[in-house]
Write an enzyme that holds these catalytic residues in place. Structure first.
Site, mmCIF file in Angstrom:
data_model
loop_
_atom_site.group_PDB
_atom_site.id
_atom_site.type_symbol
_atom_site.label_atom_id
_atom_site.label_comp_id
_atom_site.label_asym_id
_atom_site.label_seq_id
_atom_site.Cartn_x
_atom_site.Cartn_y
_atom_site.Cartn_z
ATOM 1 N N ASP A 81 35.725 1.713 27.630
ATOM 2 C CA ASP A 81 34.742 2.059 28.664
ATOM 3 C C ASP A 81 35.407 1.789 30.013
ATOM 4 O O ASP A 81 35.683 0.643 30.371
ATOM 5 C CB ASP A 81 33.480 1.199 28.468
ATOM 6 C CG ASP A 81 32.363 1.553 29.451
ATOM 7 O OD1 ASP A 81 32.663 2.062 30.547
ATOM 8 O OD2 ASP A 81 31.191 1.287 29.122
ATOM 9 N N ARG A 118 25.355 25.715 24.084
ATOM 10 C CA ARG A 118 25.707 24.375 23.605
ATOM 11 C C ARG A 118 27.214 24.139 23.614
ATOM 12 O O ARG A 118 27.681 23.004 23.578
ATOM 13 C CB ARG A 118 25.148 24.187 22.196
ATOM 14 C CG ARG A 118 24.810 22.761 21.857
ATOM 15 C CD ARG A 118 23.885 22.669 20.659
ATOM 16 N NE ARG A 118 24.397 23.433 19.541
ATOM 17 C CZ ARG A 118 23.628 24.124 18.690
ATOM 18 N NH1 ARG A 118 22.328 24.152 18.847
ATOM 19 N NH2 ARG A 118 24.168 24.785 17.698
ATOM 20 N N TYR A 167 28.883 -4.121 27.643
ATOM 21 C CA TYR A 167 27.579 -3.715 28.188
ATOM 22 C C TYR A 167 26.520 -3.846 27.090
ATOM 23 O O TYR A 167 26.718 -3.368 25.968
ATOM 24 C CB TYR A 167 27.760 -2.267 28.640
ATOM 25 C CG TYR A 167 26.585 -1.553 29.217
ATOM 26 C CD1 TYR A 167 25.966 -2.008 30.373
ATOM 27 C CD2 TYR A 167 26.121 -0.366 28.639
ATOM 28 C CE1 TYR A 167 24.901 -1.306 30.927
ATOM 29 C CE2 TYR A 167 25.069 0.341 29.186
ATOM 30 C CZ TYR A 167 24.460 -0.141 30.330
ATOM 31 O OH TYR A 167 23.411 0.557 30.868
ATOM 32 N N LYS A 178 27.528 6.404 37.183
ATOM 33 C CA LYS A 178 27.963 5.377 38.131
ATOM 34 C C LYS A 178 28.890 5.979 39.187
ATOM 35 O O LYS A 178 28.427 6.648 40.092
ATOM 36 C CB LYS A 178 28.640 4.236 37.365
ATOM 37 C CG LYS A 178 27.833 3.732 36.155
ATOM 38 C CD LYS A 178 26.596 2.959 36.538
ATOM 39 C CE LYS A 178 25.608 2.764 35.392
ATOM 40 N NZ LYS A 178 26.127 2.112 34.212
HETATM 41 C C1 LIG Z 1 25.646 1.983 32.909
HETATM 42 C C2 LIG Z 1 26.756 1.751 31.983
HETATM 43 C C3 LIG Z 1 26.848 2.472 30.793
HETATM 44 C C4 LIG Z 1 25.775 3.421 30.345
HETATM 45 O O1 LIG Z 1 25.656 4.507 31.189
HETATM 46 P P1 LIG Z 1 24.294 5.334 31.348
HETATM 47 O O2 LIG Z 1 24.742 6.524 32.092
HETATM 48 O O3 LIG Z 1 23.354 4.449 32.111
HETATM 49 O O4 LIG Z 1 23.795 5.624 29.981
HETATM 50 C C5 LIG Z 1 27.943 2.256 29.988
HETATM 51 N N1 LIG Z 1 28.899 1.370 30.330
HETATM 52 C C6 LIG Z 1 28.834 0.657 31.460
HETATM 53 C C7 LIG Z 1 29.923 -0.296 31.775
HETATM 54 C C8 LIG Z 1 27.762 0.811 32.319
HETATM 55 O O5 LIG Z 1 27.684 0.079 33.438
#
Ligand SMILES: *Cc1c(COP(=O)(O)O)cnc(C)c1O
Length: 397
Positions: free
Chosen positions: A186, A61, A114, A211
């Site tokens: 983010d 972990r 988001y 992404k």
């Molecule tokens: C997809 C996304 C997330 C969440 O990511 P996951 O890996 O799908 O949980 C957070 N912020 C943005 C801007 C996103 O496009």
């Protein structure tokens, strides 16, 4: 050359660092890539070792040489004191927020965030007595007017992944000066290659590694990076919550980062080409892409970003579901699906109006979000042009 780096970042260009960072062939019989470490138990040879809490790997972990490698890459790129891997982007966001908020605290969130981030705040954090309020994404230094005695965090997502407004992080930072408030950013859209929020004044940066970092639509992963002030509490929170990313997804994300530099440049060029072409189409009423001169935050974009991502939106004139279906159902190259960042192009009808509470999104018409992948750009244009003809034909039906 130096293969690892400290929290001051790295001493070579970003693309050199992406190629050589976070791996150590000499430690694994010369093989280029760090293998997948699947492990829980770590064996100690002696009681002295068992008692030695400075040993880096004591239990699965707490990470493996593989997770350390990817964490080093992200920390180096973001210029953070440390990075922690989470099993998804949204779990990275929950970790970041739980690391800087306690019961009774308040968080200010950009209205363009988001949707699952909003849901986390509105349906989960509130249960622990943490209140969320939403602000105009273009608020800038006026955020000072919203800050209350309990405000402990400000969440920015710049640009927002549906409507693409930017936040002025340096202005927000100076408006919060002297207050004990974390700025959490983010940065999934720009990646640290095109924007470095910690350098602009943020304290914690999160990525949906699902992404752009992964880049192939074949994994789920999140990262959280913090400056020196917030790193200890972030690490503590991650450990008590028991957040662990999958070894295989960590490996795939690391592999994705090796080509992040070339992929981002290719995504940028194609997305810009398509966005400019869309602006010229009669049917298109608006294109929402911060690197376009027509974008209201373009000046801020030029100041704070060194490049642009794969994802943007455009708007078509008002029409019902039949016209939307005629457009999207007949597309041959653009897939309709959530997420983005892969090699394949995606197109999704979205309705930003549903998610806004601070400032209404009053763009008339139908909004579509596009992720531009690596198909031939002329094929993508032809696919869209045929779709626009179908949309136009069904107008008024
Ligand atoms: C997809 C996304 C997330 C969440 O990511 P996951 O890996 O799908 O949980 C957070 N912020 C943005 C801007 C996103 O496009």
């Amino acid at each position: 050359m130096k293969k690892s780096q400290n929290d001051q970042g790295f001493s070579v260009g970003a693309e050199t660092f992406l190629t050589h960072g976070g791996r150590n062939p000499a430690a694994q019989s010369g093989f280029v890539n760090t293998p997948v470490y699947r492990g829980s138990t770590v064996i100690f040879e002696t009681l002295a070792e068992l008692d030695d809490y400075t040993i880096r790997y004591r239990y699965g972990r707490q990470g493996t040489p593989l997770t350390t490698g990817l964490e080093e890459i992200v920390s180096g790129l973001e210029g953070s004191a440390g990075t922690y891997l989470a099993p998804s982007g949204i779990s990275a966001i929950s970790l970041a927020l739980l690391a800087c908020l306690n019961g009774g605290d308040e968080i200010l969130v950009t209205d363009s965030a988001y949707d699952p981030t909003r849901k986390l705040a509105d349906t989960f954090l509130c249960g622990y007595g943490i209140k969320a309020r939403y602000f105009d994404p273009r608020i800038g230094s006026s955020i000072a007017d919203l800050v209350g005695p309990d405000t402990r965090a400000v969440f920015v997502e710049s640009p927002g992944s549906l409507t693409f407004e930017l936040q002025d992080i340096p202005a927000i930072k100076s408006a919060l000066a002297g207050k004990n408030i974390a700025i959490v950013a983010d940065n999934s859209w720009a990646t640290p290659l095109f924007c470095r929020p910690l350098q602009l004044g943020a304290d914690i940066v999160v990525h949906s590694g699902t992404k752009m970092l992964g880049g192939h639509s074949d994994l789920m992963l999140g990262t959280v990076s913090a400056n020196a002030a917030y790193w200890p509490q972030l690490l503590r929170t991650a450990h008590v919550l028991g957040i662990v990313a999958s070894p295989d997804d960590t490996f795939l994300t690391m592999r994705g980062t090796r080509t992040l530099g070339v992929r981002m440049k290719a995504h940028e060029a194609r997305a810009l080409d398509l966005a400019q072409w869309l602006e010229e189409q009669d049917l298109v009423t608006r294109v929402l892409h911060p690197a376009l001169r027509s974008h209201p935050d373009h000046a801020l974009f030029k100041r704070d970003f060194s490049g642009s991502g794969s994802l943007f939106s455009f708007v078509l004139p008002p029409a019902g579901r039949t016209a939307i279906a005629a457009f999207v159902d007949g597309l041959e190259l653009f897939g309709m699906g959530y997420s983005w960042g892969g090699f394949e192009s995606l197109l999704l009808p979205v309705d930003p109006r549903k998610f806004r509470t601070a400032v209404p999104w009053d763009e008339a018409g139908n909004t579509f979000r596009i992720h531009v992948g690596f198909e031939d750009i002329d094929d993508l244009k032809a696919d869209l042009a045929a779709g626009f003809a179908r949309y136009l034909n069904s107008l008024g039906t």
